[in-house]
Scaffold this active site. Structure first.
Site, PDB file in Angstrom:
ATOM      1  N   ASN A  75       0.836  -1.188   0.000  1.00  0.00           N
ATOM      2  CA  ASN A  75       0.000   0.000   0.000  1.00  0.00           C
ATOM      3  C   ASN A  75       0.876   1.245   0.000  1.00  0.00           C
ATOM      4  OD1 ASN A  75      -2.803   1.034   0.237  1.00  0.00           O
ATOM      5  ND2 ASN A  75      -1.903   2.092   1.988  1.00  0.00           N
ATOM      6  N   GLU A  76       0.769   2.018  -1.067  1.00  0.00           N
ATOM      7  CA  GLU A  76       1.456   3.314  -1.140  1.00  0.00           C
ATOM      8  C   GLU A  76       2.926   3.209  -0.743  1.00  0.00           C
ATOM      9  OE1 GLU A  76      -0.942   6.157   1.032  1.00  0.00           O
ATOM     10  OE2 GLU A  76      -2.260   6.416  -0.695  1.00  0.00           O
ATOM     11  N   TRP A 101      -6.515  13.563   8.056  1.00  0.00           N
ATOM     12  CA  TRP A 101      -5.083  13.766   8.316  1.00  0.00           C
ATOM     13  C   TRP A 101      -4.579  15.128   7.871  1.00  0.00           C
ATOM     14  CZ3 TRP A 101      -3.373  14.296   3.349  1.00  0.00           C
ATOM     15  CH2 TRP A 101      -4.065  13.593   2.346  1.00  0.00           C
ATOM     16  N   GLU A 103      -8.023   4.929  -4.825  1.00  0.00           N
ATOM     17  CA  GLU A 103      -8.583   5.516  -3.598  1.00  0.00           C
ATOM     18  C   GLU A 103      -8.862   6.988  -3.820  1.00  0.00           C
ATOM     19  OE1 GLU A 103      -6.203   5.316  -0.067  1.00  0.00           O
ATOM     20  OE2 GLU A 103      -5.503   3.302  -0.504  1.00  0.00           O
ATOM     21  N   GLU A 131      -8.140   6.169  11.802  1.00  0.00           N
ATOM     22  CA  GLU A 131      -8.897   6.788  10.719  1.00  0.00           C
ATOM     23  C   GLU A 131     -10.394   6.847  11.000  1.00  0.00           C
ATOM     24  OE1 GLU A 131      -7.178   4.520   7.450  1.00  0.00           O
ATOM     25  OE2 GLU A 131      -5.810   6.186   7.112  1.00  0.00           O
ATOM     26  N   LYS A 132     -10.753   6.909  12.288  1.00  0.00           N
ATOM     27  CA  LYS A 132     -12.180   6.883  12.632  1.00  0.00           C
ATOM     28  C   LYS A 132     -12.905   8.164  12.238  1.00  0.00           C
ATOM     29  CE  LYS A 132     -10.806   7.480  17.477  1.00  0.00           C
ATOM     30  NZ  LYS A 132      -9.449   6.919  17.282  1.00  0.00           N
ATOM     31  N   PHE A 133     -12.160   9.238  11.970  1.00  0.00           N
ATOM     32  CA  PHE A 133     -12.805  10.475  11.526  1.00  0.00           C
ATOM     33  C   PHE A 133     -12.688  10.678  10.013  1.00  0.00           C
ATOM     34  CE2 PHE A 133     -11.573  11.459  16.014  1.00  0.00           C
ATOM     35  CZ  PHE A 133     -12.854  11.295  16.517  1.00  0.00           C
ATOM     36  N   HIS A 134     -12.301   9.623   9.312  1.00  0.00           N
ATOM     37  CA  HIS A 134     -12.194   9.686   7.845  1.00  0.00           C
ATOM     38  C   HIS A 134     -13.549   9.319   7.245  1.00  0.00           C
ATOM     39  CE1 HIS A 134     -10.695   8.916   3.790  1.00  0.00           C
ATOM     40  NE2 HIS A 134      -9.487   9.295   4.154  1.00  0.00           N
TER      41      HIS A 134
HETATM   42  C1  GLA Z   1      -4.047   6.440   2.076  1.00  0.00           C
HETATM   43  C2  GLA Z   1      -4.010   4.965   2.443  1.00  0.00           C
HETATM   44  C3  GLA Z   1      -5.281   4.437   3.015  1.00  0.00           C
HETATM   45  C4  GLA Z   1      -5.900   5.434   3.961  1.00  0.00           C
HETATM   46  C5  GLA Z   1      -6.101   6.738   3.231  1.00  0.00           C
HETATM   47  C6  GLA Z   1      -6.782   7.787   4.078  1.00  0.00           C
HETATM   48  O1  GLA Z   1      -4.357   6.651   0.785  1.00  0.00           O
HETATM   49  O2  GLA Z   1      -3.621   4.161   1.355  1.00  0.00           O
HETATM   50  O3  GLA Z   1      -4.985   3.229   3.683  1.00  0.00           O
HETATM   51  O4  GLA Z   1      -5.049   5.629   5.031  1.00  0.00           O
HETATM   52  O5  GLA Z   1      -4.856   7.255   2.853  1.00  0.00           O
HETATM   53  O6  GLA Z   1      -6.953   8.996   3.391  1.00  0.00           O
END
Ligand code: GLA
Length: 680
Positions: free
Chosen positions: A164-165, A330, A322, A370-373
């Protein structure tokens, strides 16, 4: 510059797009491990209601899949994949290697990444290990192999999502394994210490190396570190991360040679990876994009990110892996998306070549960082505006299915080279106001407002298909790029260059002679002195434009002076020039112009390059087209609070209404007009 340790990409037929679903892909990250199983059933029913046909699962599930080293538990994932398959939802299966389990860190603490300042990063978050840790590579490829073996023939599986990223949050690591791997990389790049000493200019400040093991990673030192060394460490880091991806990908390919493998990029937002190199290694380019919430022009930045992603994909369809339905969690101020913004953002990516629209994440998390996402399904459930907009988007994507596989054509390219950004961002530059990102955004914005489609290109790429090439920030230009740009212009191309470009070579060594050494004869001028301006100082040009940040003392050679400085440190000298070089033309802009001033110069160059500007869109109307054998799809996205109009003819695929001559795009909405038989 080609990475010497980068094995050439194997000759492979381009991997097919995901075999299922049949239409555009719609869905998101799905993290059901945070919920009891009865919720999974509810989730899948809701996914079907929304038209979701693809979900990414397992991205952070390593500890559940391998609770202790060498002990595996796949029962829950078997069940989940079966449920999804039964519902007709395809799976993008994650390898969970961005979040090694606690047992891994306990057993292999030497794999923890170390910052440039020397701090060892702890566990208890996410983010990968040192990319050069052999223990990490072994454990990561092992869990990947377990997954690949188990799910190779699962009918839900259509795509692999490795890691991931890469590059966020961990990129450079200064641990012992990285230092050893860096030395190995340097040996392969330079062959001899003499060559390295020369490339790094180590005669300066007495930095010459006598043995390979004297070389360290460029950790924080008493003063400015050797800049070529820092640049090489960034190259090395991108390479080391890419090797981690390749190791997992190659394991997967042994089990599922026909399924595409990808990893999620962060196109304009990650400067840790050289995505031009990475895009050769993935089967499908996938991208994550999040709005910079506080910027009111964030839809323009979104477009820029999408255009870079399409360019990385070689103009083949790509995946928006995404983005968010609403606020992220964040940023400083996590501004929520306004009604309709979710659709505008999604369709803007689609308009710029995406054939998949995915979100982070399906169901909002109740616990964790990430509960506020925002999510597709918010905490407040299905009675929400966001959920209704998610349902509407699902409907819209079905109506837009014919767009799938169509391409975007651009006659203008902006040069994008992360190596140049790496070099420019090092310390002790002529002005702290020099900002490559800002200049690229400024040039891009002019074209966005004019409705002109833009590709991004590496300076060594074939540019012959473009009528106009822009170099708003190309500080570093290697020999191959110099030759490429010269021949592009010489053969009739049009190049516009902005200040502080063409200055150094791949080692951050100034090109010999007057700047811009790499482009002096193409531009037909010499710069005798950089004249950075004071904070907020403004200077006036003879064409009425205002410049900030930068001026130069320019000696024009063959170049024609289009505008002069009227005041400031370069008063009476050239400010904007144009030169004929071979059959082509090269413009130079030596100060920071903004808004209409920049648009005046840039759009003149576009006209000079033979680009028909057509009808200028009203402010805030995004205009972009995709082309297919069946005709042209014109996307008209109204980002304003006022209704807009634009010439178009055909069928509006979203409303089902015929557009004859003029499309009416109500405030905040989108029209996609299909014009059969027209392809450009
Ligand atoms: C990134 C991550 C995800 C999540 C998002 C939140 O893109 O890949 O797992 O954390 O940010 O914005």
């Amino acid at each position: 510059m080609t990475d010497v340790l980068q094995a050439p990409a194997p000759q492979r037929a381009p991997a097919p797009w995901v075999q299922r679903p049949a239409g555009l892909c719609y869905g998101g990250d799905y993290n059901p491990e945070q919920w009891p199983r009865e919720v999974w059933v509810e989730d899948i029913a809701l996914m079907k209601e929304a038209g979701i046909n693809l979900v990414s699962v397992g991205i952070f599930s390593w500890v559940l899949l391998e609770p202790r080293e060498g002990e595996y538990d796949f029962e829950w994932l078997d069940h989940l994949l079966d449920l999804l398959h039964d519902a007709g939802i395809s799976v993008d299966l994650g390898t969970p290697t961005a979040a090694p389990p606690a047992w891994f860190w306990k057993k292999y603490p030497e794999a923890l990444p170390v910052t440039r300042e020397g701090a060892t990063l702890g566990n208890g978050s996410r983010g990968m290990a040192s990319p050069s840790s052999p223990e990490y590579r072994r454990a990561a490829t092992n869990i990947t192999e377990q997954l690949a073996r188990r799910y190779a023939s699962h009918p839900a599986l259509v795509l692999w999502h490795v890691h991931n990223e890469y590059g966020a949050p961990v990129s450079e690591s200064y641990d012992d394994n990285s230092v050893l791997a860096f030395r190995k990389w340097l040996r392969a790049r330079y062959g001899t210490l003499d060559a390295l000493n020369q490339a790094w200019g180590t005669l300066f400040w007495g930095q010459k190396y006598g043995e390979w093991d004297e070389i360290d990673a460029p950790r924080v030192s008493a003063s400015v570190s050797n800049q070529a060394q820092r640049l090489d460490f960034r190259r090395f880091t991108s390479h080391a991360l890419l090797q981690c991806f390749i190791a997992e990908r190659d394991v997967i390919r042994q089990y599922t040679p026909d399924l595409p493998v990808t990893t999620n990029f962060m196109a304009t937002n990650c400067l840790s990876a050289d995505y031009w190199a990475w895009s050769k290694e993935v089967d499908i380019v996938a991208n994550d994009h999040y709005l910079v919430a506080q910027r009111t022009d964030n839809h323009v930045l979104l477009s820029m990110d999408a255009d870079l992603t399409r360019s990385l994909a070689g103009n083949r369809p790509w995946m928006l892996m995404e983005h968010s339905t609403g606020a992220v969690n964040w940023q400083g101020r996590n501004i929520a998306k306004r009604p309709g913004e979710l659709a505008r953002n999604s369709i803007s990516h689609l308009a710029r070549g995406a054939d998949a629209v995915m979100f982070f994440q399906f169901r909002a998390s109740r616990f964790g960082a990430e509960k506020f996402h925002s999510a597709m399904l918010p905490h407040a459930g299905t009675g929400t505006r966001i959920w209704r907009e998610v349902l509407d988007l699902g409907d819209d994507l079905k109506k837009l299915a014919a767009v799938k596989g169509s391409t975007v054509e651009s006659r203008v390219a902006i040069l994008w080279d992360v190596e140049s950004f790496w070099a420019q961002d090092l310390e002790w530059r002529p002005s702290s106001d020099l900002d490559h990102r800002e200049r690229i955004e400024a040039f891009y914005t002019v074209l966005w407002k004019a409705g002109i489609s833009v590709d991004f290109a590496h300076p060594e790429a074939d540019l012959s298909g473009y009528d106009l090439v822009l170099a708003p920030a190309l500080y570093l230009v290697g020999d191959k790029a110099v030759a490429n740009l010269r021949s592009y212009v010489h053969n009739g191309g049009n190049l516009m260059v902005s200040y502080f470009s063409g200055i150094v070579d791949v080692n951050d060594t100034v090109h010999a002679g007057a700047s811009p050494g790499a482009l002096r004869d193409v531009l037909g001028l010499e710069i005798h002195e950089f004249l950075p301006l004071r904070h907020e100082e403004t200077i006036t040009l003879s064409n009425g434009a205002a410049g900030t940040v930068w001026a130069e003392e320019i000696l024009p050679g063959s170049a024609t002076v289009l505008s002069r400085y009227l005041d400031g440190p370069a008063a009476s000298g050239p400010a904007i020039t144009r030169n004929t070089f071979g059959a082509g033309t090269a413009w130079y802009v030596s100060t920071k112009l903004d808004g209409d001033d920049l648009a005046g110069v840039l759009l003149d160059a576009a006209r000079g390059a033979g680009i028909d500007l057509g009808t200028q869109p009203p402010a805030g109307l995004e205009v972009v087209a995709r082309n297919a054998a069946s005709g042209k799809f014109t996307f008209l996205i109204n980002h304003t609070d006022a209704d807009a109009e634009y010439p178009a003819a055909g069928l509006d695929l979203l409303s089902g209404e015929t557009v004859s001559g003029t499309a009416h795009i109500p405030a905040g909405t989108v029209c996609v007009v299909h014009t059969p038989g027209v392809t450009s």
